[in-house]
Write an enzyme that holds these catalytic residues in place. Structure first.
Site, PDB file in Angstrom:
ATOM      1  N   ASP A 154      72.752  51.358 117.824  1.00  0.00           N
ATOM      2  CA  ASP A 154      72.997  52.651 117.191  1.00  0.00           C
ATOM      3  C   ASP A 154      72.915  53.767 118.230  1.00  0.00           C
ATOM      4  OD1 ASP A 154      73.273  54.105 114.578  1.00  0.00           O
ATOM      5  OD2 ASP A 154      71.387  54.999 115.229  1.00  0.00           O
ATOM      6  N   GLU A 191      77.746  51.450 119.501  1.00  0.00           N
ATOM      7  CA  GLU A 191      78.273  52.601 118.764  1.00  0.00           C
ATOM      8  C   GLU A 191      78.484  53.679 119.825  1.00  0.00           C
ATOM      9  OE1 GLU A 191      77.310  55.486 114.975  1.00  0.00           O
ATOM     10  OE2 GLU A 191      75.644  54.795 116.197  1.00  0.00           O
TER      11      GLU A 191
END
Length: 210
Positions: A154, A191
C-alpha cells in the site's frame, strides 16, 4: 474454496489482516473500520477475523486456511501497510512505535511534528536502517511461517523516500528486498502512488508488478 475454483481463480489478495485498530478515535464509538489500513502489529493476524480467536488459535487457523488454498492451486497475497502506523498524527494514540523513538520510526519535520506523506497522520521512516530491518523481518515472518506467496504494498512510493521524505535513486529497502534470499522469490506488487504526489509506476525493478 470450491466456489473460488469454480470461478477459475488461482490467486487471492487479502486486504490487510495484520492486527489493526478498528475503532476510529475521531468518530463515534459505534463506528467500526474493518478496512484494516490502521495497522499497529506487523507480526500478528487479526484476531477478530478468526473463528477460534477466543481460544488463541488464530495463527493455526490462518496457516490451515493458506495450506488448504495452496492444496487447491490458489496462491495468497497479503495487502500490507508500511506507509504509516495506526497512531495517526500529533494528537494520536500511543500504541506501537509512537513515543518510543519518533525520529527513528517516523519521518518528522524540522519542528518535530509528524510528516504526513501518507495522508494518515504519520509516515514510517522506511529507509532508516532500524525500520528497514523491521520491515524485512516482518515480511520474512509471513513468508516463512504462514507461507504466503507475496505482498501488495500500500502506497509503495514511501518505500523509496529517504529519511527526510525526498525520493532516493537507490532506496536501501528496495535493494534489500531484491537481495533477500527469502523475499526475492515472493510476488511483489506496488501501489504506485502516494497521497503526497509521488508516482513510482514502472520505476521499480522488473521483479515488481504495479
Amino acid at each position: 474454496i470450491p466456489y473460488l475454483k469454480k470461478l477459475g481463480i488461482n490467486c487471492i489478495e487479502l486486504m490487510p489482516i495484520f492486527e489493526f485498530e478498528e475503532f476510529i478515535p475521531c468518530l463515534t464509538d459505534e463506528y467500526c473500520n474493518y478496512w484494516g489500513y490502521v495497522t499497529y502489529n506487523y507480526f500478528s493476524p487479526k484476531t477478530a477475523y478468526s473463528h477460534t480467536g477466543s481460544l488463541g488459535l488464530v495463527a493455526d487457523e490462518l496457516k490451515h486456511m493458506i495450506k488448504e488454498l495452496h492444496k487447491n492451486g490458489i496462491e495468497v497475497i497479503l495487502d500490507i501497510v508500511f506507509n504509516h502506523t495506526g497512531e495517526y498524527g500529533d494528537d494520536g494514540e500511543y500504541i506501537f512505535f509512537r513515543g518510543i523513538d519518533n525520529r527513528t520510526y517516523y519521518i518528522m519535520d524540522e519542528h518535530g511534528n509528524y510528516s504526513n506523506l501518507s495522508a494518515c497522520g504519520n509516515t514510517l521512516n522506511c529507509n532508516n536502517p532500524v525500520v528497514r530491518s523491521f520491515i524485512i523481518d516482518s515480511l520474512r515472518y509471513w513468508v516463512s511461517t504462514y507461507h504466503v506467496d507475496g505482498f501488495r504494498v500500500d502506497e509503495a512510493p514511501i518505500f523509496v523516500r529517504g529519511q527526510d521524505g525526498t525520493p532516493l535513486l537507490s532506496p536501501p529497502l528496495l535493494e534489500s528486498l531484491m537481495d533477500d534470499p527469502i523475499l526475492s522469490h515472493s510476488l511483489l506488487i506496488s501501489e504506485g502512488w502516494d497521497p503526497a504526489g509521488l508516482s513510482t509506476i514502472g520505476t521499480f525493478s522488473n521483479t515488481w508488478a504495479d
